[in-house]
Design an enzyme around this catalytic site. Structure first.
Site, PDB file in Angstrom:
ATOM      1  N   SER A   1       4.573  -1.776   4.153  1.00  0.00           N
ATOM      2  CA  SER A   1       4.748  -3.148   4.648  1.00  0.00           C
ATOM      3  C   SER A   1       4.782  -4.129   3.491  1.00  0.00           C
ATOM      4  O   SER A   1       3.967  -4.054   2.577  1.00  0.00           O
ATOM      5  CB  SER A   1       3.589  -3.536   5.577  1.00  0.00           C
ATOM      6  OG  SER A   1       3.514  -2.647   6.646  1.00  0.00           O
TER       7      SER A   1
ATOM      8  N   SER B   1       1.169   6.480   2.552  1.00  0.00           N
ATOM      9  CA  SER B   1       1.939   7.398   3.396  1.00  0.00           C
ATOM     10  C   SER B   1       3.211   7.872   2.707  1.00  0.00           C
ATOM     11  O   SER B   1       3.830   7.136   1.940  1.00  0.00           O
ATOM     12  CB  SER B   1       2.346   6.703   4.697  1.00  0.00           C
ATOM     13  OG  SER B   1       1.222   6.338   5.440  1.00  0.00           O
TER      14      SER B   1
ATOM     15  N   GLN C   1       0.835  -1.202   0.000  1.00  0.00           N
ATOM     16  CA  GLN C   1       0.000   0.000   0.000  1.00  0.00           C
ATOM     17  C   GLN C   1       0.873   1.256   0.000  1.00  0.00           C
ATOM     18  O   GLN C   1       1.587   1.503   0.964  1.00  0.00           O
ATOM     19  CB  GLN C   1      -0.896  -0.024   1.241  1.00  0.00           C
ATOM     20  CG  GLN C   1      -1.866   1.127   1.348  1.00  0.00           C
ATOM     21  CD  GLN C   1      -2.656   1.065   2.660  1.00  0.00           C
ATOM     22  OE1 GLN C   1      -2.371   0.249   3.528  1.00  0.00           O
ATOM     23  NE2 GLN C   1      -3.635   1.937   2.809  1.00  0.00           N
ATOM     24  N   GLY C   2       0.811   2.011  -1.063  1.00  0.00           N
ATOM     25  CA  GLY C   2       1.628   3.220  -1.180  1.00  0.00           C
ATOM     26  C   GLY C   2       0.824   4.488  -0.934  1.00  0.00           C
ATOM     27  O   GLY C   2       0.515   5.221  -1.867  1.00  0.00           O
TER      28      GLY C   2
ATOM     29  N   GLU D   1      -3.619   9.321  18.706  1.00  0.00           N
ATOM     30  CA  GLU D   1      -3.963  10.747  18.761  1.00  0.00           C
ATOM     31  C   GLU D   1      -4.939  11.116  17.647  1.00  0.00           C
ATOM     32  O   GLU D   1      -5.909  11.848  17.862  1.00  0.00           O
ATOM     33  CB  GLU D   1      -2.695  11.605  18.652  1.00  0.00           C
ATOM     34  CG  GLU D   1      -1.812  11.579  19.892  1.00  0.00           C
ATOM     35  CD  GLU D   1      -1.049  10.266  20.089  1.00  0.00           C
ATOM     36  OE1 GLU D   1      -0.975   9.454  19.138  1.00  0.00           O
ATOM     37  OE2 GLU D   1      -0.528  10.058  21.197  1.00  0.00           O
TER      38      GLU D   1
ATOM     39  N   GLU E   1      -9.695  -0.835   6.012  1.00  0.00           N
ATOM     40  CA  GLU E   1      -8.468  -1.095   6.747  1.00  0.00           C
ATOM     41  C   GLU E   1      -8.727  -1.674   8.134  1.00  0.00           C
ATOM     42  O   GLU E   1      -7.990  -2.508   8.611  1.00  0.00           O
ATOM     43  CB  GLU E   1      -7.647   0.188   6.870  1.00  0.00           C
ATOM     44  CG  GLU E   1      -6.255  -0.049   7.423  1.00  0.00           C
ATOM     45  CD  GLU E   1      -5.280   1.070   7.067  1.00  0.00           C
ATOM     46  OE1 GLU E   1      -4.326   0.806   6.334  1.00  0.00           O
ATOM     47  OE2 GLU E   1      -5.490   2.213   7.509  1.00  0.00           O
TER      48      GLU E   1
END
Lengths: 354, 380
Positions: B160, B127, B124-125, B363, B243
């Site tokens: 990952s 971030s 998964q690209g 957060e 997800e």
């Protein structure tokens, strides 16, 4: 699998929310608390609606509904923080119905359901609604008992919205059957869900309104994250309280653990949420004028009625140790025809390779 | 309210348990990541051969058309069996459903089958170094050559399994003039080309689960655009919505297993007699049960109303918090032996630090709860 209230249960909840919103706003709660009396008009109305007998069989003049419906009403009365003897009367009636002898049921159920008699629940030194109770359910470490026509003396607790008493002497009653204590704990935990929900909603309303530095204080993460934590505690209490109420009606074998989960979550969670409500209200939250303190005090006394979280965590620790000690030995519960929310798997499975 | 499985769900579970009983995943290879990955890949192949690789996929794509509850049962049983998470978990949970939602018939035909069998692994690209929680600020560019391929340039991170992947689901900016959330396009990028360099990132456990991707002139044919040019944000949301589904039940069961292991070891050392230890055990047992019950409430909400209730945003946060507490508890109880390099507890303690970051930091989750569930003003 359906972990949700039924439409009928939602209807009961909605009716209760609306009625209590109209009849028992905080002005009324305050009036009752400051005069150290219950709101008699409200109680009369509750009796006329048949709520005290919500979980009492129809043959005894009750509504013939179950522990989940009782939990739903307790949640709403907790939300309103209403000044009525509902907890003692309705919960004692439900406990006698489920765990009383035939004679006890015959003596008390129809009178309690009709509001002709009042009951208290708690422990020797702290009985909710115990002051003028005709009968009390007393939870003790080795089980619960029913004490009829008890000798009590008033106990003025910080929660002035509720009349407490304690047993004056070592009155011995008749033992109730197994599960009685757990039913009391599950019921009090359900009330805490409502108390927490109200404290959260009041806090949200306040932090959206209150401005400092030109913006609502709820836009500061220190505040908003506190609110998120309040939601987490509230929903944790709700998940476990509904599970316990469900088990009380549908799977009593699991009630001891379910009630301990609900009680442990409620005892600490309720206090945390109500304390956070005071903190998020700032100085106003510490005043007698702001209404959050009624919820905080109710949460404190509910935790006391539950005997504190520690004893329930001890129960849970024993349950957890028993599971962990039996890997791969016991047949998976799954073989049973009726399977509850699957117990976490590993409980019965071999400890995995890693 | 009915917290039991119905006859269909019980039958599904029993069939699955029978399958797991007959298909031992074998000894988990420790200390060699490539062997470990090959083990996971092999186990997925065996799942796929029996039609268990993607129970939540529709039958027409090789799944079982499982309900959400059945899918949860699958992940619980997978966890309890001791089997590994399928190697192509990102393909099964993210790329597959996204392609089913947005793909052309030709794309579905091309990509879905090899996802199931783990023949083609996906990463998964999303971030980037400067676009983590704030995904819409991503900078990777894609420019189309006259009527031909798209040419991609940029950098991705925390990818990952990139070292094993054939394909990357990737979001890039195709219109720099458009507002942030517009002008993005979702690509299916072939990893096996010179324009893509994978550099493993070593994490605090010493492992290399994830990577940096350096993309310099990588090419994607126009058929590799998913969901249309300029529609990347919407397509990416489909991926992100998937997800946190399903996986929650696997993680919940693994958390329970970890806790059971702590308790069993503590019992063996006679530590449970200590009331302070017992109190912590009770507290962690409570948290593990709250997580499980709340996950089921969320499941019911989605099944009945099509969207999660307030509890739905809480489970990932609950899980990461509790998993960190359980593993830290082991370190406290067992002392130095739990902190020996290369040991299992040491690994668990370290790996758990990633829990509150991966898949959405705590957060950010709190911000989401505050804004979307509680209706508080946008955080500052």
């Amino acid at each position: 699998m359906d972990f949700d209230l039924t439409d009928d249960q939602k209807e009961i909840k909605g009716v209760a929310r609306e009625l209590l919103g109209a009849r028992s706003p905080f002005a009324k709660v305050r009036e009752a608390a400051e005069s150290e009396r219950y709101d008699q008009a409200l109680w009369d109305e509750i009796v006329s609606l048949g709520w005290p007998g919500i979980a009492v069989a129809e043959e005894h003049g009750g509504q013939g509904l179950g522990a989940v419906e009782l939990a739903v009403l307790l949640e709403e009365l907790g939300y309103a923080c209403a000044g009525t003897p509902f907890l003692g009367t309705a919960v004692a009636a439900a406990v006698i119905d489920a765990a009383g002898s035939k004679a006890q049921r015959g003596r008390w159920l129809s009178r309690l359901a009709a509001g002709e008699a009042r009951a208290g629940v708690g422990m020797r030194e702290l009985i909710a609604d115990g002051a003028h109770a005709n009968v009390v359910v007393v939870v003790e470490p080795d089980g619960a008992q029913l004490i009829e026509n008890p000798e009590t003396e008033p106990f003025r607790a910080i929660d002035a919205t509720r009349r407490f008493a304690r047993l004056r002497d070592a009155d011995e009653g008749e033992p109730l059957q197994g599960g009685a204590s757990e039913r009391v704990h599950a019921a009090v935990a359900a009330e805490v869900v409502g108390v927490s929900q109200r404290a959260l909603e009041m806090t949200l309303a306040y932090v959206k309104e209150r401005k400092q530095f030109g913006v609502p204080v709820g836009s500061f993460q220190a505040v908003s994250h506190r609110c998120a934590q309040m939601l987490l505690h509230t929903e944790s209490a709700r998940s476990t309280a509904y599970f316990a109420a469900w088990a009380a009606g549908a799977d009593v074998e699991r009630l001891p653990e379910a009630a301990a989960l609900a009680a442990a979550a409620a005892a600490d969670g309720g206090r945390e949420v109500a304390a956070s409500a005071i903190q998020a209200h700032g100085g106003i939250g510490f005043t007698w004028e702001a209404d959050v303190h009624w919820l905080y005090k109710r949460a404190q006394l509910d935790a006391a009625l539950l005997g504190g979280g520690g004893r329930h965590r001890a129960t849970l620790a024993r349950a957890a140790a028993a599971r962990a000690a039996a890997p791969g030995t016991a047949a998976p519960r799954s073989a049973a025809p009726r399977t509850a929310v699957p117990r976490a798997a590993a409980s019965r499975a071999a400890v995995p390779a890693h | 309210m009915d917290l039991t499985f119905n006859a269909r769900e019980l039958a599904f579970r029993d069939e699955l348990r029978a399958w797991f009983a007959e298909h031992d995943p074998g000894e988990e290879p420790l200390h060699d990541e490539d062997l470990h990955y090959a083990w996971r890949r092999d186990f997925q192949r065996r799942l796929a051969e029996s039609g268990w690789a993607a129970v939540h996929w529709p039958r027409e794509y090789g799944g079982r058309g499982a309900t959400l509850t059945e899918s949860a049962i699958f992940f619980e049983e997978l966890g309890r069996s001791g089997a590994p998470l399928p190697a192509n978990v990102l393909g099964l949970l993210l790329a597959g459903p996204t392609i089913m939602t947005w793909g052309t018939p030709a794309q579905k035909e091309r990509y879905l089958g090899p996802i199931l069998t783990a023949e083609e692994i996906w990463c998964q690209g999303f971030s980037e170094p400067d676009a983590g929680s704030d995904l819409a600020s991503l900078k990777t560019r894609a420019v189309r050559e006259d009527g031909g391929d798209w040419v991609l340039t940029g950098q991705k991170v925390w990818t990952s399994g990139a070292q094993y992947s054939k394909w990357c689901m990737l979001v890039a900016r195709t219109d720099p003039e458009a507002p942030r959330h517009k002008g993005l396009t979702y690509f299916l990028m072939d990893m096996e080309q010179d324009g893509v360099q994978v550099r493993p990132l070593r994490q605090i456990t010493g492992e290399r689960e994830f990577n940096e991707l350096f993309i310099d002139g990588a090419r994607v044919p126009d058929e590799g655009v998913l969901g249309g040019v300029g529609n990347g944000w919407k397509v990416a949301l489909t991926t992100l919505m998937n997800e946190r589904a399903g996986l929650a039940f696997f993680l919940q069961v693994r958390l329970r297993q970890t806790l059971d292991r702590v308790i069993a070891e503590a019992a063996a050392e006679g530590l449970l007699e200590d009331p302070l230890v017992a109190d912590r055990v009770g507290e962690l047992h409570l948290k593990a049960e709250v997580l499980r019950l709340t996950a089921y409430r969320g499941l019911t909400a989605v099944e009945k109303y099509g969207q999660p209730g307030p509890e739905g945003s809480l489970t990932k946060w609950m899980w990461s918090d509790t998993n960190q507490q359980v593993t830290q508890f082991a370190a406290e109880l067992f002392g130095p032996r739990a902190l020996e390099a290369g040991g299992r507890w040491a690994y668990e303690v370290l790996r758990a630090r990633g829990n509150s970051i991966e898949g959405g930091t705590t957060e950010v989750l709190k911000n989401i709860v505050a804004e979307r569930v509680l209706g508080l003003p946008r955080a500052r």
